[in-house]
Enzyme design. Structure first.
Site, PDB file in Angstrom:
ATOM      1  CB  CYS A 101      -0.217 -29.144  45.794  1.00 22.92           C
ATOM      2  SG  CYS A 101      -0.825 -30.043  47.249  1.00 22.92           S
ATOM      3  CE  LYS A 142       8.572 -27.757  44.871  1.00 23.16           C
ATOM      4  NZ  LYS A 142       7.524 -28.836  45.219  1.00 23.16           N
ATOM      5  N   GLY A 227      14.073 -31.450  49.635  1.00 28.21           N
ATOM      6  CA  GLY A 227      12.660 -31.247  50.724  1.00 28.21           C
ATOM      7  C   GLY A 227      13.161 -32.261  51.759  1.00 28.21           C
TER       8      GLY A 227
END
Ligand SMILES: Cc1cc2nc3c(=O)[nH]c(=O)nc-3n(C[C@H](O)[C@H](O)[C@H](O)COP(=O)(O)O)c2cc1C
Length: 321
Positions: A101, A142, A227
């Site tokens: 993120c 991830k 995504g």
């Protein structure tokens, strides 16, 4: 491909997207062929404090399984404790650690992609979670290509995560510095694939079936993760499956698209209630109608819709019904 003992059809995953990939969104992606899911990211700290709103984000329905649950955090003990709590509550097929993120409020807390600056901490987090979970459920990570262009270290971080006991890694082939800007560097995915034994799933800018095949060929990756291409287009999974299986692909008709949007929005409203559901539906409907004649002015009208019936009639109109 498999994550631990969990089979993922065609190795095709829906990427976690906070504020987007909620229960209704994931349902539609599964319906149109996504093989694996990951929930929106969930704060490990909030889970440990027993925050009920956070826990709701992590709910997994039976239809969408196999589904991973993504945790973010930076403290190994908290991550391990949260992993045990969410496993007991929701029984995800795997638990994923967010090391990608880029959002400032996450990075400034030392979480998300900031973890890549400290590979030893990445190891510590994964190994502590593994020790807590044992063989109850696999752990995935991830990550990005690196934090910035001067620290491209996906290979090192993947190796540390493997050493800590990770069962697979998802690699988004951009640095944190790039956020979501081009280019994606698929060479990094190929390098990670060469370096580790666990499955590697490639991610970044897969927009269609052809892109998925290309990524597999270029990198040898075991799976692909999609995504933004799924926003307003869950059919992309059907297309990717067709290309990977060498089948012909027939795009949806306008009627099928209309039915899909209406089902998605009905599910969203059922989950979140009319007030929140209709407001959250606005962005999804705008994505679905992109490319339809008059979509710009229709988007303005969709943004003013306040009831389920108004939203549904605008959807019909947008698709010419
Ligand atoms: C709105 C939005 C929210 C996202 N939220 C998350 C998240 O919660 N956890 C995560 O690991 N990645 C998150 N991502 C990154 C995506 O999972 C994915 O790695 C990225 O979008 C690149 O894939 P794409 O080019 O197919 O979109 C988010 C991306 C977007 C656009």
């Amino acid at each position: 491909m498999k994550i631990g003992n969990v089979e993922i059809k065609n190795g095709v995953f829906l990427a976690p997207m906070a504020g987007v990939t909620d229960l209704a969104f994931r349902y539609m992606c599964k319906k149109y062929g996504a093989g694996g899911m990951v929930t929106e990211m969930v704060s490990a700290k909030a889970i440990c404090y027993g925050d009920r709103k956070t826990a709701k984000l992590a709910y997994i329905s039976d239809f969408e399984r196999p589904c991973g649950l993504q945790l973010f955090g930076s403290e190994p003990d908290i991550m391990a404790k949260a992993a045990l709590i969410v496993f007991d509550m929701f029984h995800p097929e795997f638990i994923d650690v967010n090391m990608g993120c880029p959002a400032p409020k996450i990075v400034n807390n030392g979480e998300g992609s900031s973890l890549m600056k400290n590979p030893a901490l990445c190891y510590e987090i994964v190994s502590r979670m593994k020790a807590a979970l044992g063989d109850r459920c696999p752990i995935t990570v991830k990550m990005r290509r690196g934090f910035d262009k001067d620290s491209i270290n996906a290979v090192e971080v993947a190796e540390m995560c493997q050493k800590g006991g990770a069962d697979a890694v998802f690699v988004h082939a951009r640095t944190r510095e790039q956020m979501y800007m081009p280019p994606v560097e698929y060479s990094t995915i190929a390098e990670v694939k060469k370096a580790v034994k666990i499955p590697v799933i490639g991610n970044g800018d897969i927009m269609c079936g052809r892109d998925a095949v290309k990524l597999r060929e270029l990198t040898g990756c075991d799976g692909v993760m999609v995504g933004r291409a799924a926003q307003g287009n869950p059919f992309v999974f059907d297309e990717i499956n067709a290309f990977l299986e060498g089948r012909d692909y027939t795009p949806p008709t306008n009627e099928q698209k209309r039915d899909c949007v209406k089902e998605h929005i009905a599910r969203l409203i059922e989950d979140k209630g009319e007030y929140v559901g209709v407001r959250e539906a606005r962005k999804h409907v705008a994505w679905y109608i992109k490319g339809q004649p008059g979509s710009a002015s229709m988007r303005n009208r969709v943004n003013l819709a306040e009831s389920t019936s108004k939203m549904m009639s605008l959807i019909d109109e947008a698709f010419g019904f």
